[in-house]
Write a protein that holds these residues in place. Structure first.
Motif, PDB file in Angstrom:
ATOM      1  N   GLU A 315       0.871  -1.440   0.182  1.00  0.00           N
ATOM      2  CA  GLU A 315       0.306  -0.443  -0.264  1.00  0.00           C
ATOM      3  C   GLU A 315       0.938   1.190  -0.170  1.00  0.00           C
ATOM      4  N   ALA A 316       2.013   1.340   0.988  1.00  0.00           N
ATOM      5  CA  ALA A 316       3.051   2.590   0.884  1.00  0.00           C
ATOM      6  C   ALA A 316       3.446   1.876  -0.375  1.00  0.00           C
ATOM      7  N   ALA A 317       4.131   1.578  -0.969  1.00  0.00           N
ATOM      8  CA  ALA A 317       5.297   1.309  -2.340  1.00  0.00           C
ATOM      9  C   ALA A 317       3.548   2.606  -3.565  1.00  0.00           C
ATOM     10  N   SER A 318       2.106   1.876  -3.345  1.00  0.00           N
ATOM     11  CA  SER A 318       1.016   2.313  -4.651  1.00  0.00           C
ATOM     12  C   SER A 318       0.986   3.514  -3.841  1.00  0.00           C
ATOM     13  N   LEU A 319       0.567   4.539  -3.077  1.00  0.00           N
ATOM     14  CA  LEU A 319       1.190   5.432  -2.467  1.00  0.00           C
ATOM     15  C   LEU A 319       2.351   6.323  -2.904  1.00  0.00           C
ATOM     16  N   VAL A 320       3.107   5.954  -2.743  1.00  0.00           N
ATOM     17  CA  VAL A 320       4.666   6.782  -3.484  1.00  0.00           C
ATOM     18  C   VAL A 320       4.897   6.692  -5.073  1.00  0.00           C
ATOM     19  N   ARG A 321       4.027   5.774  -5.735  1.00  0.00           N
ATOM     20  CA  ARG A 321       3.989   5.630  -7.235  1.00  0.00           C
ATOM     21  C   ARG A 321       3.223   6.182  -7.798  1.00  0.00           C
TER      22      ARG A 321
END
Length: 455
Positions: A315-321
């Motif tokens: 979920e964090a990676a999706s937000l960063v992207r």
């Protein structure tokens, strides 16, 4: 296509795909997973073209290139690699590879390059490979996207050319890193690398002091678009009186110098003295697929520096992207470093990313010294980048109609959205006949949703 191709890759699927495609194209193919076997074939005189991976179970394909060149002068080698840093492209160019493609590669593109390689021999003389800088592996010039791979290849081609280089791009994209890479892997790498601002040109001895300091190395004019009229005039006079041996001139700019020149804010004679080769560094928004790669790079760097192991949750990676990153790579690096030192657990959560990004600007960066960029200048910038991505080749025929279609479709879509899907109002807004609008909607396959426009 005619000839014998030697394929070396430890991935069985890639060997199979290349063997089938090249065989269908009329080539004979020898495929292996061993660098030792490849070298034996080369020494036996087999093959008209080599397609080789870099990391092999029994050796490094790049390190074998000089030996291949010595054994078989003129035998072209296309390097394919999952390595995604600028180092791979530069090392491939230095080792006189015929071409370089990152994995995953486009098969039709590789086949076209293979066909060209079989038609001609390499013409460049071998050059000595450079000694890499100790921190070369830490250069955050990483990316798999086509725009970054095209940039890598362009840097590799121009690093030893006697032409000035203009590196343009938004703040935080890595313009200075590109200039540094060109110097560090060129034949001037043992000479000084000097970065100059407008203040360095001040005074009677400013320009001469700069030239004396550079001593035939590389002189980078940092953010040359911010130089005032007096500094620009001094710069022109300095460039017209360069000593022999002359230094390599590079310049960086986050403003559109062409637009500045058209507005009378930048000297035309200076522009054409520094814009011999133009390298446009894409913003992070233009290479979204590279964001997870860069995030992992910065997490790994922090771990090497002793900050401990951290990873982003899905979920964090999706937000960063999904974030717009107005500060580009520099902002991404700062955010990741902050997360590394503030996250209490190994896995960084979405909430922790939200907390860090919530305190950062989300507005889009402006170009042109804070003024709104002219539409024509924006179109020109993107078209120049489009041509640059093709290197020395030209785009496919029919460019005029393709460009007009790409501009026309979003114009009509946005106008329809602005008028709530009312085609009569949209036609009036655009200044065209309603029947013409209907035909264009059909031809361009535009979806129309009729709704009440809320003002």
């Amino acid at each position: 296509m005619d000839g014998t191709v030697l394929v070396a890759d430890d991935d069985r699927t890639i060997r199979t795909v290349l063997t089938q495609a090249l065989t269908r194209a009329g080539c004979k193919v020898h495929a292996t997973s061993s660098l030792m076997t490849l070298m034996r074939w080369v020494e036996e005189g087999k093959g008209d073209l080599v397609i080789s991976d870099v990391m092999m179970p029994d050796g490094n394909g790049l390190e074998a290139l000089p030996r291949i060149g010595k054994e078989r002068p003129g035998l072209p080698v296309i390097v394919i690699s999952a390595q995604n840093t600028i180092m791979t492209a530069i090392q491939a160019a230095e080792a006189e590879a015929y071409d370089y493609l990152p994995k995953p590669f486009d098969l039709p593109d590789l086949m076209k390059r293979a066909a060209r390689a079989l038609e001609r021999k390499r013409r460049a003389a071998p050059v000595r490979a450079p000694e890499p800088r100790e921190d070369a592996g830490d250069l955050p010039l990483v990316g798999r996207t086509p725009s970054m791979q095209a940039l890598y290849r362009l840097v590799a081609r121009v690093m030893n050319a006697d032409l000035p280089v203009l590196v343009s791009g938004e703040s935080g994209t890595g313009k200075s890193l590109i200039a540094r890479a060109i110097h560090d892997f060129s034949d001037r790498r043992t000479l000084p690398f000097v970065v100059a601002q407008a203040a360095d040109l001040a005074g009677a001895d400013g320009p001469s002091a700069l030239i004396s300091k550079v001593r035939g190395g590389s002189l980078v004019l940092d953010e040359v678009g911010d130089f005032d009229d007096d500094s620009q005039a001094r710069l022109v006079r300095m460039l017209d009186a360069l000593p022999d041996p002359a230094p390599r001139i590079m310049a960086t700019s986050q403003v559109d110098l062409m637009a500045q020149m058209e507005a009378g804010k930048f000297r035309q004679d200076l522009y054409y003295r520094i814009a011999g080769v133009q390298i446009a560094v894409p913003s992070l928004r233009e290479r979204v697929e590279d964001i997870p790669l860069l995030a992992d790079h910065f997490l790994a760097r922090a771990e090497r520096e002793g900050a401990g192991y951290r990873r982003l949750s899905n979920e964090a990676a999706s937000l960063v992207r999904a974030y717009s990153w107005p500060g580009n790579v520099r902002q991404l690096e700062n955010a990741i470093r902050r997360l590394v030192f503030t996250a209490p657990e190994e896995e960084i959560t979405r909430a922790e990313v939200e907390q860090v990004l919530g305190n950062q600007p989300v507005t889009e960066p402006t170009r042109g010294g804070g003024e709104a960029e002219k539409l024509s200048a924006s179109v020109a910038r993107h078209l120049r980048r489009y041509f640059d991505l093709h290197g020395s080749a030209l785009p496919a025929p029919g460019l005029y109609d393709r460009i007009l279609r790409e501009v026309e479709a979003p114009l009509i879509e946005i106008a329809l959205d602005a008028t709530g899907g009312n085609q009569a109002r949209c036609a009036d807004l655009l200044g065209i006949n309603r029947n013409t609008l209907r035909k264009k909607i059909t031809d361009l396959d535009i979806q129309v949703t009729r709704r009440r426009k809320l003002m």
